[in-house]
Design a protein around this motif. Structure first.
Motif, PDB file in Angstrom:
ATOM      1  N   ALA A  86       7.247  55.734 -25.349  1.00 23.65           N
ATOM      2  CA  ALA A  86       8.358  55.749 -24.400  1.00 23.65           C
ATOM      3  C   ALA A  86       8.291  54.550 -23.463  1.00 23.65           C
ATOM      4  O   ALA A  86       9.305  53.916 -23.169  1.00 23.65           O
ATOM      5  CB  ALA A  86       8.339  57.050 -23.602  1.00 23.65           C
ATOM      6  N   LEU A  87       7.104  54.220 -23.005  1.00 20.96           N
ATOM      7  CA  LEU A  87       6.940  53.049 -22.137  1.00 20.96           C
ATOM      8  C   LEU A  87       7.270  51.756 -22.875  1.00 20.96           C
ATOM      9  O   LEU A  87       7.907  50.860 -22.315  1.00 20.96           O
ATOM     10  CB  LEU A  87       5.508  52.976 -21.597  1.00 20.96           C
ATOM     11  CG  LEU A  87       5.177  53.862 -20.412  1.00 20.96           C
ATOM     12  CD1 LEU A  87       3.691  53.772 -20.076  1.00 20.96           C
ATOM     13  CD2 LEU A  87       6.004  53.480 -19.205  1.00 20.96           C
ATOM     14  N   ARG A  88       6.843  51.652 -24.114  1.00 21.81           N
ATOM     15  CA  ARG A  88       7.125  50.433 -24.899  1.00 21.81           C
ATOM     16  C   ARG A  88       8.629  50.254 -25.109  1.00 21.81           C
ATOM     17  O   ARG A  88       9.136  49.144 -25.050  1.00 21.81           O
ATOM     18  CB  ARG A  88       6.386  50.466 -26.225  1.00 21.81           C
ATOM     19  CG  ARG A  88       4.883  50.251 -26.047  1.00 21.81           C
ATOM     20  CD  ARG A  88       4.142  50.296 -27.357  1.00 21.81           C
ATOM     21  NE  ARG A  88       4.603  49.285 -28.281  1.00 21.81           N
ATOM     22  CZ  ARG A  88       4.042  48.076 -28.421  1.00 21.81           C
ATOM     23  NH1 ARG A  88       3.020  47.749 -27.667  1.00 21.81           N
ATOM     24  NH2 ARG A  88       4.507  47.229 -29.304  1.00 21.81           N
ATOM     25  N   THR A  91      -2.967  44.133 -21.416  1.00 25.05           N
ATOM     26  CA  THR A  91      -1.534  44.480 -21.364  1.00 25.05           C
ATOM     27  C   THR A  91      -1.008  45.049 -22.682  1.00 25.05           C
ATOM     28  O   THR A  91       0.084  44.726 -23.121  1.00 25.05           O
ATOM     29  CB  THR A  91      -0.670  43.270 -20.952  1.00 25.05           C
ATOM     30  OG1 THR A  91      -0.736  42.276 -21.963  1.00 25.05           O
ATOM     31  CG2 THR A  91      -1.080  42.723 -19.618  1.00 25.05           C
ATOM     32  N   THR A  92      -1.786  45.914 -23.320  1.00 21.80           N
ATOM     33  CA  THR A  92      -1.378  46.499 -24.598  1.00 21.80           C
ATOM     34  C   THR A  92      -0.736  47.881 -24.455  1.00 21.80           C
ATOM     35  O   THR A  92      -0.215  48.401 -25.434  1.00 21.80           O
ATOM     36  CB  THR A  92      -2.594  46.657 -25.521  1.00 21.80           C
ATOM     37  OG1 THR A  92      -3.546  47.503 -24.881  1.00 21.80           O
ATOM     38  CG2 THR A  92      -3.206  45.314 -25.856  1.00 21.80           C
ATOM     39  N   LEU A  93      -0.800  48.455 -23.295  1.00 23.20           N
ATOM     40  CA  LEU A  93      -0.359  49.837 -23.072  1.00 23.20           C
ATOM     41  C   LEU A  93      -1.105  50.804 -23.982  1.00 23.20           C
ATOM     42  O   LEU A  93      -0.559  51.804 -24.435  1.00 23.20           O
ATOM     43  CB  LEU A  93       1.151  49.983 -23.273  1.00 23.20           C
ATOM     44  CG  LEU A  93       2.050  49.294 -22.267  1.00 23.20           C
ATOM     45  CD1 LEU A  93       3.517  49.491 -22.652  1.00 23.20           C
ATOM     46  CD2 LEU A  93       1.811  49.819 -20.868  1.00 23.20           C
ATOM     47  N   PHE A  94      -2.352  50.494 -24.271  1.00 26.90           N
ATOM     48  CA  PHE A  94      -3.164  51.369 -25.112  1.00 26.90           C
ATOM     49  C   PHE A  94      -4.397  51.830 -24.348  1.00 26.90           C
ATOM     50  O   PHE A  94      -4.629  53.026 -24.208  1.00 26.90           O
ATOM     51  CB  PHE A  94      -3.567  50.646 -26.405  1.00 26.90           C
ATOM     52  CG  PHE A  94      -4.275  51.524 -27.382  1.00 26.90           C
ATOM     53  CD1 PHE A  94      -3.591  52.475 -28.111  1.00 26.90           C
ATOM     54  CD2 PHE A  94      -5.643  51.420 -27.557  1.00 26.90           C
ATOM     55  CE1 PHE A  94      -4.248  53.313 -29.004  1.00 26.90           C
ATOM     56  CE2 PHE A  94      -6.313  52.247 -28.449  1.00 26.90           C
ATOM     57  CZ  PHE A  94      -5.610  53.190 -29.174  1.00 26.90           C
ATOM     58  N   VAL A  95      -5.162  50.895 -23.854  1.00 28.08           N
ATOM     59  CA  VAL A  95      -6.408  51.230 -23.152  1.00 28.08           C
ATOM     60  C   VAL A  95      -6.101  52.034 -21.889  1.00 28.08           C
ATOM     61  O   VAL A  95      -6.849  52.944 -21.521  1.00 28.08           O
ATOM     62  CB  VAL A  95      -7.199  49.940 -22.814  1.00 28.08           C
ATOM     63  CG1 VAL A  95      -8.480  50.255 -22.087  1.00 28.08           C
ATOM     64  CG2 VAL A  95      -7.479  49.144 -24.076  1.00 28.08           C
ATOM     65  N   VAL A 124      -1.170  58.505 -25.526  1.00 27.47           N
ATOM     66  CA  VAL A 124      -1.005  57.509 -26.591  1.00 27.47           C
ATOM     67  C   VAL A 124       0.157  57.894 -27.503  1.00 27.47           C
ATOM     68  O   VAL A 124       0.947  57.040 -27.915  1.00 27.47           O
ATOM     69  CB  VAL A 124      -2.315  57.345 -27.412  1.00 27.47           C
ATOM     70  CG1 VAL A 124      -2.068  56.570 -28.688  1.00 27.47           C
ATOM     71  CG2 VAL A 124      -3.381  56.650 -26.583  1.00 27.47           C
ATOM     72  N   GLY A 125       0.289  59.160 -27.809  1.00 33.45           N
ATOM     73  CA  GLY A 125       1.312  59.603 -28.750  1.00 33.45           C
ATOM     74  C   GLY A 125       2.697  59.774 -28.167  1.00 33.45           C
ATOM     75  O   GLY A 125       3.693  59.611 -28.871  1.00 33.45           O
TER      76      GLY A 125
END
Length: 161
Positions: free
Chosen positions: A66-68, A21-25, A60-61
């Protein structure tokens, strides 16, 4: 066969995102699915890798920040503190004399046993103190006479309240 490999990679990355749940992978999962689309259209491997890298970098950029912002702080982030960690940096009122051996304070309406963070300090009833750390059910406190926010002893940062 190449589209299938990208789809499998994208699925593995999507599952990893669900676990972390990091919104990265998950952003790399999107890149893998885009590369699968390029492979299905017959693009060479180099173009597929370029699509994967470009889409992953863009998500990622651009998409991730925006999601975070939209979703707010996640449960594992430093922005959301809960339990005893949420008390660190909080202001408290001394109810019973606090020294290195014993004491009682009130934090947000709750009574807590307390000890002085600095063994040379003692606090009398009515004084305001700052919670530096919580060990078990005991709050370690320090005099609340900081000249500016963030100046806690030992280089400890002040938390958001």
């Amino acid at each position: 066969m190449e589209p299938l490999l990208w789809i499998v990679l994208g699925t593995v990355l999507a599952v990893a995102e669900i676990v972390t749940t990091t919104l990265f992978v998950g952003m790399f999962a999107v890149g893998a699915f885009a590369a699968a689309g390029a492979a299905a259209l017959g693009a060479p491997v180099g173009v597929q890798a370029l699509v994967f890298a470009a889409v992953s970098a863009l998500t990622v950029g651009v998409v991730r920040p925006a999601l975070r912002r939209r979703l707010g702080p996640t449960a594992g982030s430093d922005e959301t503190r809960f339990g005893t960690a949420a008390l660190e940096g909080a202001e408290a009122l001394v109810l019973e004399r606090v020294d290195v051996d014993h004491g009682m304070i009130k934090i947000d309406g709750e009574l807590w046993s307390a000890r002085s963070f600095d063994a040379t300090q003692a606090f009398e009833p009515g004084e305001r103190v700052r919670v530096i750390q919580v060990r078990g059910a005991t709050a370690l406190v320090w005099r609340d006479d900081f000249s500016s926010p963030g100046e806690l002893p030992g280089g400890l940062p002040e938390t958001k309240r």
